[in-house]
Scaffold this motif. Structure first.
Motif, PDB file in Angstrom:
ATOM      1  N   CYS A   9       0.840  -1.200   0.000  1.00 31.95           N
ATOM      2  CA  CYS A   9       0.000   0.000   0.000  1.00 31.95           C
ATOM      3  C   CYS A   9       0.875   1.250   0.000  1.00 31.95           C
ATOM      4  O   CYS A   9       2.100   1.181   0.118  1.00 31.95           O
ATOM      5  CB  CYS A   9      -0.933  -0.022   1.201  1.00 31.95           C
ATOM      6  N   GLN A  10       0.211   2.386  -0.092  1.00 32.04           N
ATOM      7  CA  GLN A  10       0.954   3.638  -0.218  1.00 32.04           C
ATOM      8  C   GLN A  10       1.744   3.972   1.048  1.00 32.04           C
ATOM      9  O   GLN A  10       2.848   4.524   0.956  1.00 32.04           O
ATOM     10  CB  GLN A  10      -0.026   4.770  -0.540  1.00 32.04           C
ATOM     11  N   CYS A  11       1.197   3.654   2.234  1.00 38.74           N
ATOM     12  CA  CYS A  11       1.903   4.020   3.478  1.00 38.74           C
ATOM     13  C   CYS A  11       2.921   2.967   3.896  1.00 38.74           C
ATOM     14  O   CYS A  11       3.730   3.210   4.786  1.00 38.74           O
ATOM     15  CB  CYS A  11       0.912   4.296   4.607  1.00 38.74           C
ATOM     16  N   GLY A  12       2.850   1.792   3.295  1.00 37.29           N
ATOM     17  CA  GLY A  12       3.824   0.753   3.602  1.00 37.29           C
ATOM     18  C   GLY A  12       3.437  -0.180   4.745  1.00 37.29           C
ATOM     19  O   GLY A  12       4.189  -1.106   5.056  1.00 37.29           O
ATOM     20  N   ALA A  13       2.280   0.043   5.365  1.00 38.89           N
ATOM     21  CA  ALA A  13       1.859  -0.822   6.479  1.00 38.89           C
ATOM     22  C   ALA A  13       1.583  -2.238   6.003  1.00 38.89           C
ATOM     23  O   ALA A  13       1.797  -3.206   6.730  1.00 38.89           O
ATOM     24  CB  ALA A  13       0.612  -0.246   7.161  1.00 38.89           C
ATOM     25  N   CYS A  77      -5.858  -1.163   2.688  1.00 38.80           N
ATOM     26  CA  CYS A  77      -5.140  -0.756   3.888  1.00 38.80           C
ATOM     27  C   CYS A  77      -6.033   0.165   4.713  1.00 38.80           C
ATOM     28  O   CYS A  77      -6.488   1.192   4.219  1.00 38.80           O
ATOM     29  CB  CYS A  77      -3.839  -0.042   3.527  1.00 38.80           C
ATOM     30  N   CYS A  80      -4.024   3.870   5.146  1.00 39.43           N
ATOM     31  CA  CYS A  80      -3.900   4.850   4.054  1.00 39.43           C
ATOM     32  C   CYS A  80      -4.998   4.707   3.009  1.00 39.43           C
ATOM     33  O   CYS A  80      -5.131   5.566   2.150  1.00 39.43           O
ATOM     34  CB  CYS A  80      -2.523   4.760   3.398  1.00 39.43           C
TER      35      CYS A  80
HETATM   36 ZN   LIG Z   1      -1.274   1.738   3.917  1.00 38.66          ZN
END
Ligand SMILES: [Zn+2]
Ligand SMILES: [Zn+2]
Length: 151
Positions: A9-13, A77, A80
Protein backbone atom coordinates in the motif's frame (compact mmCIF):
# COMPACT_ATOMS: atom_id res chain seq x y z
CA UNK A 1 9.35 -11.15 -15.52
CA UNK A 2 9.64 -14.00 -13.08
CA UNK A 3 8.04 -14.27 -9.63
CA UNK A 4 8.18 -13.35 -6.85
CA UNK A 5 6.58 -9.96 -7.39
CA UNK A 6 6.41 -7.63 -4.41
CA UNK A 7 4.06 -4.77 -3.66
CA UNK A 8 2.19 -2.91 -0.97
CA UNK A 9 0.00 0.00 0.00
CA UNK A 10 0.95 3.64 -0.22
CA UNK A 11 1.90 4.02 3.48
CA UNK A 12 3.82 0.75 3.60
CA UNK A 13 1.86 -0.82 6.48
CA UNK A 14 0.80 -3.69 4.23
CA UNK A 15 3.31 -5.55 2.08
CA UNK A 16 2.72 -8.59 -0.08
CA UNK A 17 4.54 -11.07 -2.25
CA UNK A 18 3.18 -12.98 -5.25
CA UNK A 19 4.93 -16.30 -5.59
CA UNK A 20 3.63 -17.55 -8.96
CA UNK A 21 3.15 -16.19 -12.47
CA UNK A 22 -0.08 -14.21 -12.93
CA UNK A 23 -2.99 -15.53 -14.98
CA UNK A 24 -3.54 -12.32 -16.93
CA UNK A 25 -3.53 -8.53 -16.82
CA UNK A 26 -6.26 -6.27 -18.21
CA UNK A 27 -7.61 -2.75 -17.87
CA UNK A 28 -11.15 -2.10 -16.67
CA UNK A 29 -12.96 1.14 -17.51
CA UNK A 30 -16.11 0.44 -15.49
CA UNK A 31 -17.40 3.26 -13.30
CA UNK A 32 -16.62 1.15 -10.21
CA UNK A 33 -12.94 1.01 -11.16
CA UNK A 34 -12.93 4.74 -11.90
CA UNK A 35 -14.34 5.42 -8.44
CA UNK A 36 -12.17 2.87 -6.68
CA UNK A 37 -8.93 4.07 -8.29
CA UNK A 38 -9.98 7.73 -8.02
CA UNK A 39 -8.71 7.87 -11.59
CA UNK A 40 -9.61 6.89 -15.17
CA UNK A 41 -9.51 3.08 -15.02
CA UNK A 42 -8.43 0.09 -13.00
CA UNK A 43 -5.83 -2.56 -13.78
CA UNK A 44 -6.46 -6.12 -12.74
CA UNK A 45 -3.56 -8.50 -12.27
CA UNK A 46 -5.36 -11.82 -11.93
CA UNK A 47 -3.53 -14.43 -9.85
CA UNK A 48 -4.28 -17.70 -8.12
CA UNK A 49 -5.24 -17.01 -4.48
CA UNK A 50 -2.61 -19.30 -3.04
CA UNK A 51 0.12 -17.28 -4.81
CA UNK A 52 -0.49 -14.26 -2.54
CA UNK A 53 1.40 -13.98 0.73
CA UNK A 54 0.74 -10.99 2.99
CA UNK A 55 4.12 -10.37 4.59
CA UNK A 56 3.32 -7.25 6.65
CA UNK A 57 0.10 -5.85 8.11
CA UNK A 58 -3.47 -7.07 7.72
CA UNK A 59 -5.81 -5.71 5.03
CA UNK A 60 -9.33 -4.63 5.97
CA UNK A 61 -12.27 -6.06 4.02
CA UNK A 62 -15.24 -4.42 2.33
CA UNK A 63 -18.03 -6.40 0.68
CA UNK A 64 -19.52 -4.94 -2.50
CA UNK A 65 -21.15 -5.78 -5.85
CA UNK A 66 -19.45 -4.80 -9.14
CA UNK A 67 -21.09 -3.14 -12.20
CA UNK A 68 -21.25 -6.64 -13.70
CA UNK A 69 -23.51 -7.72 -10.81
CA UNK A 70 -20.82 -9.94 -9.35
CA UNK A 71 -20.13 -9.83 -5.62
CA UNK A 72 -16.59 -9.28 -4.46
CA UNK A 73 -14.64 -8.70 -1.27
CA UNK A 74 -12.33 -5.70 -1.48
CA UNK A 75 -9.12 -5.75 0.56
CA UNK A 76 -7.48 -2.45 1.45
CA UNK A 77 -5.14 -0.76 3.89
CA UNK A 78 -7.09 0.61 6.85
CA UNK A 79 -4.43 3.24 7.48
CA UNK A 80 -3.90 4.85 4.05
CA UNK A 81 -6.92 3.49 2.16
CA UNK A 82 -5.04 1.94 -0.77
CA UNK A 83 -7.04 -0.84 -2.43
CA UNK A 84 -4.76 -3.86 -2.75
CA UNK A 85 -6.89 -6.62 -4.25
CA UNK A 86 -10.39 -7.97 -4.75
CA UNK A 87 -11.63 -11.49 -4.24
CA UNK A 88 -14.35 -12.04 -6.89
CA UNK A 89 -17.11 -14.38 -5.70
CA UNK A 90 -17.60 -15.94 -9.14
CA UNK A 91 -13.90 -16.86 -9.42
CA UNK A 92 -13.11 -18.66 -6.18
CA UNK A 93 -9.41 -19.45 -6.07
CA UNK A 94 -8.49 -16.28 -7.97
CA UNK A 95 -7.64 -12.78 -6.78
CA UNK A 96 -7.58 -9.49 -8.67
CA UNK A 97 -4.48 -7.61 -7.55
CA UNK A 98 -4.63 -3.87 -8.17
CA UNK A 99 -1.61 -3.72 -10.45
CA UNK A 100 -0.57 -0.20 -9.46
CA UNK A 101 0.36 -1.52 -6.01
CA UNK A 102 3.22 -3.61 -7.44
CA UNK A 103 6.67 -2.22 -6.67
CA UNK A 104 7.73 -2.58 -10.30
CA UNK A 105 5.05 -1.62 -12.83
CA UNK A 106 7.50 -0.96 -15.67
CA UNK A 107 6.86 -4.30 -17.40
CA UNK A 108 3.06 -4.36 -17.20
CA UNK A 109 1.07 -4.31 -20.42
CA UNK A 110 -2.63 -5.27 -20.34
CA UNK A 111 -3.81 -7.75 -22.98
CA UNK A 112 -7.12 -5.92 -23.40
CA UNK A 113 -9.66 -3.53 -21.94
CA UNK A 114 -13.16 -4.21 -20.63
CA UNK A 115 -16.12 -1.86 -20.06
CA UNK A 116 -14.81 0.39 -22.86
CA UNK A 117 -18.28 1.93 -23.24
CA UNK A 118 -17.77 3.83 -19.98
CA UNK A 119 -14.13 4.78 -20.64
CA UNK A 120 -13.37 8.46 -20.12
CA UNK A 121 -13.38 10.16 -23.54
CA UNK A 122 -9.74 11.26 -23.47
CA UNK A 123 -8.36 7.77 -22.84
CA UNK A 124 -6.73 6.16 -25.89
CA UNK A 125 -7.37 2.43 -25.62
CA UNK A 126 -4.80 0.34 -27.51
CA UNK A 127 -6.47 -1.79 -30.20
CA UNK A 128 -6.93 -5.41 -29.14
CA UNK A 129 -9.25 -8.22 -30.24
CA UNK A 130 -9.92 -8.61 -26.51
CA UNK A 131 -11.45 -5.16 -25.99
CA UNK A 132 -15.06 -5.43 -24.79
CA UNK A 133 -17.77 -2.81 -24.33
CA UNK A 134 -18.93 -4.54 -21.13
CA UNK A 135 -17.89 -7.63 -19.17
CA UNK A 136 -17.07 -10.71 -21.28
CA UNK A 137 -18.75 -13.95 -20.25
CA UNK A 138 -15.37 -15.60 -19.80
CA UNK A 139 -11.88 -14.26 -19.17
CA UNK A 140 -10.26 -17.37 -20.68
CA UNK A 141 -9.18 -15.54 -23.86
CA UNK A 142 -7.46 -12.97 -21.63
CA UNK A 143 -5.60 -15.74 -19.82
CA UNK A 144 -4.60 -17.37 -23.14
CA UNK A 145 -3.38 -14.06 -24.62
CA UNK A 146 -1.28 -13.35 -21.52
CA UNK A 147 0.28 -16.82 -21.61
CA UNK A 148 1.02 -16.44 -25.33
CA UNK A 149 2.82 -13.18 -24.71
CA UNK A 150 4.55 -13.88 -21.40
CA UNK A 151 4.92 -17.66 -21.25
ZN1 LIG B 1 -1.27 1.74 3.92
ZN1 LIG C 1 -13.93 -2.39 -13.32
Amino acid sequence: MEPPFTGGCQCGAIRYEITAKPLTLYACHCTDCQKQSASAFGMTFRIQSDALKIIAGKPKEWHTVADSGNAKVAHFCGDCGTRLYNAPARHPGALSIKAGTLDDTSWLQPVGSVWTRSAQPWVAIPPSPLNHETQPDSMQSFVDAWQDRNG
